[in-house]
Scaffold this active site. Structure first.
Site, PDB file in Angstrom:
ATOM      1  N   GLU A 121      45.627  36.822  52.992  1.00 47.19           N
ATOM      2  CA  GLU A 121      44.527  37.141  54.158  1.00 47.19           C
ATOM      3  C   GLU A 121      44.579  36.355  55.232  1.00 47.19           C
ATOM      4  O   GLU A 121      44.394  36.672  56.432  1.00 47.19           O
ATOM      5  CB  GLU A 121      43.261  37.006  53.398  1.00 47.19           C
ATOM      6  CG  GLU A 121      42.647  38.272  52.432  1.00 47.19           C
ATOM      7  CD  GLU A 121      41.406  38.109  52.441  1.00 47.19           C
ATOM      8  OE1 GLU A 121      40.534  37.228  52.569  1.00 47.19           O
ATOM      9  OE2 GLU A 121      40.789  39.118  51.679  1.00 47.19           O
TER      10      GLU A 121
ATOM     11  N   HIS B 198      60.326  36.293  31.407  1.00 43.31           N
ATOM     12  CA  HIS B 198      60.898  37.316  30.636  1.00 43.31           C
ATOM     13  C   HIS B 198      60.339  38.546  31.146  1.00 43.31           C
ATOM     14  O   HIS B 198      59.979  39.863  30.611  1.00 43.31           O
ATOM     15  CB  HIS B 198      60.125  37.234  29.171  1.00 43.31           C
ATOM     16  CG  HIS B 198      60.788  36.031  28.327  1.00 43.31           C
ATOM     17  ND1 HIS B 198      61.686  36.125  27.600  1.00 43.31           N
ATOM     18  CD2 HIS B 198      60.191  34.549  28.265  1.00 43.31           C
ATOM     19  CE1 HIS B 198      61.796  34.557  27.295  1.00 43.31           C
ATOM     20  NE2 HIS B 198      61.109  33.961  27.748  1.00 43.31           N
TER      21      HIS B 198
ATOM     22  N   LYS C 285      36.569  47.371  54.198  1.00 38.93           N
ATOM     23  CA  LYS C 285      34.982  47.295  53.999  1.00 38.93           C
ATOM     24  C   LYS C 285      34.157  48.356  54.658  1.00 38.93           C
ATOM     25  O   LYS C 285      33.306  48.959  54.179  1.00 38.93           O
ATOM     26  CB  LYS C 285      34.267  45.957  54.173  1.00 38.93           C
ATOM     27  CG  LYS C 285      34.655  44.949  53.346  1.00 38.93           C
ATOM     28  CD  LYS C 285      34.199  43.741  53.623  1.00 38.93           C
ATOM     29  CE  LYS C 285      34.267  42.611  52.431  1.00 38.93           C
ATOM     30  NZ  LYS C 285      33.482  41.541  52.891  1.00 38.93           N
TER      31      LYS C 285
HETATM   32  O1  PA5 Z   1      38.203  35.562  51.974  1.00 44.59           O
HETATM   33  C1  PA5 Z   1      37.308  36.429  52.461  1.00 44.59           C
HETATM   34  O2  PA5 Z   1      36.905  36.146  53.697  1.00 44.59           O
HETATM   35  C2  PA5 Z   1      36.962  37.663  51.651  1.00 44.59           C
HETATM   36  O3  PA5 Z   1      37.762  37.689  50.681  1.00 44.59           O
HETATM   37  C3  PA5 Z   1      35.817  37.446  51.286  1.00 44.59           C
HETATM   38  O4  PA5 Z   1      35.355  36.194  50.357  1.00 44.59           O
HETATM   39  C4  PA5 Z   1      35.505  38.924  50.308  1.00 44.59           C
HETATM   40  O5  PA5 Z   1      35.761  40.031  50.901  1.00 44.59           O
HETATM   41  C5  PA5 Z   1      33.880  38.815  49.824  1.00 44.59           C
HETATM   42  O6  PA5 Z   1      33.077  38.694  51.065  1.00 44.59           O
HETATM   43  P1  PA5 Z   1      31.562  38.056  50.948  1.00 44.59           P
HETATM   44  O7  PA5 Z   1      31.511  36.668  50.419  1.00 44.59           O
HETATM   45  O8  PA5 Z   1      30.812  38.275  52.270  1.00 44.59           O
HETATM   46  O9  PA5 Z   1      30.893  38.921  49.991  1.00 44.59           O
END
Ligand code: PA5
Length: 462
Positions: free
Chosen positions: A294, A323, A436
């Site tokens: 990310e 393995h 999302k």
């Molecule tokens: O790293 C990030 O920003 C995302 O992976 C969020 O943690 C994830 O989408 C969950 O979002 P939220 O904490 O708003 O529910």
């Protein structure tokens, strides 16, 4: 307590086609790296830079409140159920899996010293949710709902299901079984929590989900299951101090960031495998995959140019995946940089009994499993080197709170430095937000009607 060996990325070891002249590159990038580290540390307190996670090791106030709450509820609950996804779950999973006794949830209450079991519900598979809810006594379960935005569909759907069940079982008192971790002001969960009177903790401003493990997002579950928060905080602080060193020769996060970056742009090795040789570190790989993917997978650089870059992270577990994946890593495309994590000293020493004399297995007798797992890590590393495949090895003395905190914080800083080298914003996630938003549109959330219409048309076309 943590060291990095990058010897097997050097051209003297794996050849000039695949390896780097590491010392020369360190010298070439010395100034740039020093500037990056200085700037990250200068920017970290500025709002909007999304670098507040660099201050979490010093957040004594949160530590105090988390401990106070954990002490207050101790003995009242048999289970902690964490509802969250992505950055709101993976850090908690990685640290609890590493630091709690193995098979924690299968231990008796006495073996757990009266501390609760812990479950993370980080998906929306109806079967697994029903399966878990069928075995939990909700009256004796503390539900920690974690979402920074306060509206993530997966988490809020789970929350609505669990809240409804809790209310049916406990009436008005249900609220004492809920603790919400969310933004201090915004988001639907914040509104609900205030209206209904839940205990709340804050996901601090300018801390993205994947960098939030050492905020209340992680610290609260850790405290609830009795982990030593002070030890964790000391690990972060000491690593933070070490990584403030602007000299690349002294900074392991900068070294690994630069090696990954150069292996990608110069040698075409844009797959980063994380392979701990410890089952307890299994979820560290999952956490790293999210952190790396990310943060570094971006289509624009900081100047707005189209770049579509990002090394692809892969999770693996030693010795198990020898393995499964190692055949590919040895003989397939030479496009990976493999990160081994090696643990020097395990909590247990397990001897293999000398009970068979067959040539094929007799040699194992009298040795320890400890020796076997580390021999396998060494053997795999050497075999990969024979095939001219680059590897780095992160070595941890022992699995404990101090070292795990150091490891995770080191990987966070490494990610931030890599982001600067790629010249991208490592702290946004527009690609996640888009999916999302499409989900909201598909599920009929108000305000997303136009997207819903476009989406229906697109879906009909493919
Ligand atoms: O790293 C990030 O920003 C995302 O992976 C969020 O943690 C994830 O989408 C969950 O979002 P939220 O904490 O708003 O529910």
């Amino acid at each position: 307590m943590i060291s990095l060996s990058y010897r097997n990325t050097d051209e003297n070891i794996i050849g000039a086609e695949n390896g780097l002249n590491v010392q020369q590159e360190f010298a070439n990038y010395r100034e740039q790296i020093a500037n990056i580290i200085t700037n990250l540390n200068k920017r970290k307190d500025k709002p909007g830079q999304w670098l507040q996670w660099m201050n979490l090791g010093y957040n004594e106030e949160t530590v105090w409140y988390v401990k106070e709450y954990a002490a207050m509820v101790q003995g009242r609950f048999d289970n902690v159920l964490v509802l969250g996804i992505g950055g709101s779950a993976l850090g908690g999973m990685a640290v609890t899996e590493a630091l709690l006794k193995p098979y924690w949830n299968l231990l008796t209450e006495e073996q757990r010293n009266g501390l609760p079991k812990i479950f993370f519900l980080d998906n929306i598979d109806p079967d697994s949710i029903c399966g878990l809810l069928n075995i939990l006594d909700l009256k004796r379960t503390l539900v920690n709902v974690v979402t920074k935005s306060g509206s993530t569909a997966e988490t809020m759907a789970q929350f609505m299901i669990v809240k409804n069940l809790l209310e049916k079982e406990l009436g008005d008192n249900y609220r004492y079984n809920i603790v919400a971790t969310t933004d201090k002001k915004t988001g639907v969960l914040r509104q609900i929590a205030e209206q209904e009177g839940y205990k709340t903790f804050v996901v601090p401003d300018d801390v993205g989900g994947r960098f939030s493990v050492f905020s209340a997002v992680g610290l609260l579950p850790f405290a609830l299951v009795g982990l030593d928060i002070d030890e964790i905080m000391n690990g972060i602080k000491d690593m933070d101090l070490a990584l403030k060193n602007t000299d690349i020769n002294e900074n392991i996060a900068a070294q690994n960031a630069l090696i990954h970056y150069l292996m990608d742009i110069k040698k075409g090795k844009n797959l980063s495998v994380m392979m701990p040789y410890s089952s307890r570190l299994k979820y560290v790989s999952d956490w790293y995959v999210q952190l790396w993917a990310e943060s570094l997978g971006k289509n624009k650089d900081k100047l707005g140019n189209d770049i579509h870059i990002g090394p692809t992270p892969i999770k693996a577990l030693g010795a198990t995946d020898q393995h499964s994946q190692i055949q590919l890593y040895n003989e397939g495309p030479n496009n990976k940089l493999i990160n081994f994590i090696r643990v020097k000293e395990f909590d247990n020493t397990l001897e293999i009994p000398n009970i068979f004399e067959y040539t094929g297995i007799g040699y194992l007798g009298g040795k320890t499993i400890n020796r076997l797992i580390n021999a396998e890590a060494d053997a795999t590393r050497v075999a990969l080197t024979d095939y001219n495949r680059p590897t780095v090895t992160i070595t941890i003395d022992k699995i404990n709170g101090y070292n795990i905190a150091q490891l995770l914080y080191m990987l966070e800083i490494q990610t931030a430095i890599a982001g600067e080298l790629y010249n991208i914003d490592a702290f946004n996630q527009p690609g996640v937000e888009q999916a999302k938003n499409y989900t909201y549109a598909l599920m009929g959330r108000a305000g997303y009607e136009d997207s819903a219409q476009t989406l229906q048309e697109k879906m009909a076309a493919v």
